[in-house]
Structures are given as C-alpha cells and as structure tokens.
Design a protein around this motif. Structure first.
Motif, mmCIF file in Angstrom:
data_model
loop_
_atom_site.group_PDB
_atom_site.id
_atom_site.type_symbol
_atom_site.label_atom_id
_atom_site.label_comp_id
_atom_site.label_asym_id
_atom_site.label_seq_id
_atom_site.Cartn_x
_atom_site.Cartn_y
_atom_site.Cartn_z
ATOM 1 N N ILE A 87 0.845 -1.208 0.000
ATOM 2 C CA ILE A 87 0.000 0.000 0.000
ATOM 3 C C ILE A 87 0.878 1.255 0.000
ATOM 4 C CG2 ILE A 87 -1.596 1.372 1.404
ATOM 5 C CD1 ILE A 87 -2.803 -1.370 2.312
ATOM 6 N N LEU A 88 1.892 1.279 0.871
ATOM 7 C CA LEU A 88 2.776 2.444 0.943
ATOM 8 C C LEU A 88 3.572 2.630 -0.339
ATOM 9 C CD1 LEU A 88 4.032 2.175 4.633
ATOM 10 C CD2 LEU A 88 2.402 3.828 3.680
ATOM 11 N N LEU A 89 3.992 1.535 -0.964
ATOM 12 C CA LEU A 89 4.720 1.630 -2.232
ATOM 13 C C LEU A 89 3.860 2.299 -3.307
ATOM 14 C CD1 LEU A 89 7.179 0.996 -3.996
ATOM 15 C CD2 LEU A 89 6.134 -1.234 -4.473
ATOM 16 N N VAL A 90 2.608 1.896 -3.387
ATOM 17 C CA VAL A 90 1.700 2.510 -4.369
ATOM 18 C C VAL A 90 1.518 3.994 -4.058
ATOM 19 C CG1 VAL A 90 -0.682 2.552 -5.212
ATOM 20 C CG2 VAL A 90 0.507 0.375 -4.945
ATOM 21 N N LYS A 91 1.334 4.321 -2.781
ATOM 22 C CA LYS A 91 1.140 5.728 -2.408
ATOM 23 C C LYS A 91 2.379 6.566 -2.717
ATOM 24 C CE LYS A 91 -2.469 5.226 0.998
ATOM 25 N NZ LYS A 91 -2.958 5.672 2.297
ATOM 26 N N PHE A 92 3.562 6.029 -2.451
ATOM 27 C CA PHE A 92 4.790 6.758 -2.786
ATOM 28 C C PHE A 92 4.925 6.920 -4.288
ATOM 29 C CE2 PHE A 92 6.488 5.686 1.499
ATOM 30 C CZ PHE A 92 6.888 6.962 1.862
ATOM 31 N N THR A 93 4.623 5.851 -5.041
ATOM 32 C CA THR A 93 4.710 5.895 -6.505
ATOM 33 C C THR A 93 3.755 6.940 -7.076
ATOM 34 O OG1 THR A 93 5.299 3.561 -6.538
ATOM 35 C CG2 THR A 93 4.522 4.509 -8.604
ATOM 36 N N MET A 94 2.581 7.062 -6.457
ATOM 37 C CA MET A 94 1.587 8.037 -6.924
ATOM 38 C C MET A 94 1.902 9.456 -6.454
ATOM 39 S SD MET A 94 -1.912 5.869 -6.273
ATOM 40 C CE MET A 94 -2.935 7.285 -6.628
ATOM 41 N N GLY A 95 2.901 9.608 -5.605
ATOM 42 C CA GLY A 95 3.263 10.936 -5.118
ATOM 43 C C GLY A 95 2.371 11.453 -4.003
ATOM 44 N N ARG A 96 1.714 10.543 -3.283
ATOM 45 C CA ARG A 96 0.785 10.955 -2.230
ATOM 46 C C ARG A 96 1.479 11.628 -1.047
ATOM 47 N NH1 ARG A 96 -3.860 11.938 -3.416
ATOM 48 N NH2 ARG A 96 -4.630 11.365 -1.390
#
Length: 101
Positions: free
Chosen positions: A42-51
C-alpha cells in the motif's frame, strides 16, 4: 504490533472494525508478515503516486465546501447510484435469500 495500516471507511463502530484484524493477528489467525507485506505494498503505491509529496491540504477552495452546487451534485449522485435488490426468489419475501426483513 509491528507495521499495520488500516484504511477505515466505517463511520460507526470503527473501533470494532479495527479490533477485528488486530485480534486475528494476536490470535495467530493472520500472520504478522502478511499485514506487514500488505502495508508495504500500500505504501509503495502511495509513494509511486506521489501521495507524500505535498502533505499539506489545499485550502484555496474551502469556501466552496457545502455549497448548494455541491449538495445538488451529491443528491444527483445518490439518485443515480441507488440500487434495489429483491430478497428471495422472484421477490418472494417468505423465501428470503439473505436474512433481511
């Protein structure tokens, strides 16, 4: 309890909602490694999305919140998303499929 992040979208009884997965981990029903892995993904996706790039809220449109236009749009969305379900074969309430009156 290690790394565990829950996305809670339950407005009422959220404490019970949160306690269920915690109890599953404590009772070794769900391994802690699994929650750690899920949290990492979940955190990887959020970091990738620039959240996490801009963590401060944008207050430039705060005066628009709750406006009549927003309320009208919300009501329209509700009208368009209502779904009616028949409970039982051919809508026969004496032979329900799910235990709802």
């Amino acid at each position: 309890m290690g790394l565990c992040v829950l996305k809670v979208m339950v407005p009422i009884n959220y404490k019970e909602f949160i306690n269920d997965p915690i109890n599953l981990v404590k009772n070794n029903v769900v391994p802690m490694d699994r929650t750690d892995d899920a949290t990492g993904r979940i955190l990887l996706v959020k970091f990738t999305m620039g959240r996490f790039e801009n963590t401060l809220a944008d207050f430039s449109l705060v005066n628009e919140l709750g406006s009549q236009d927003h309320r009208d749009l919300a009501r329209e969305a509700v009208r368009k998303s209502i779904v009616f379900l028949k409970n039982g074969k051919s809508g026969n309430i004496t032979d329900p499929i799910i235990p709802l009156p």
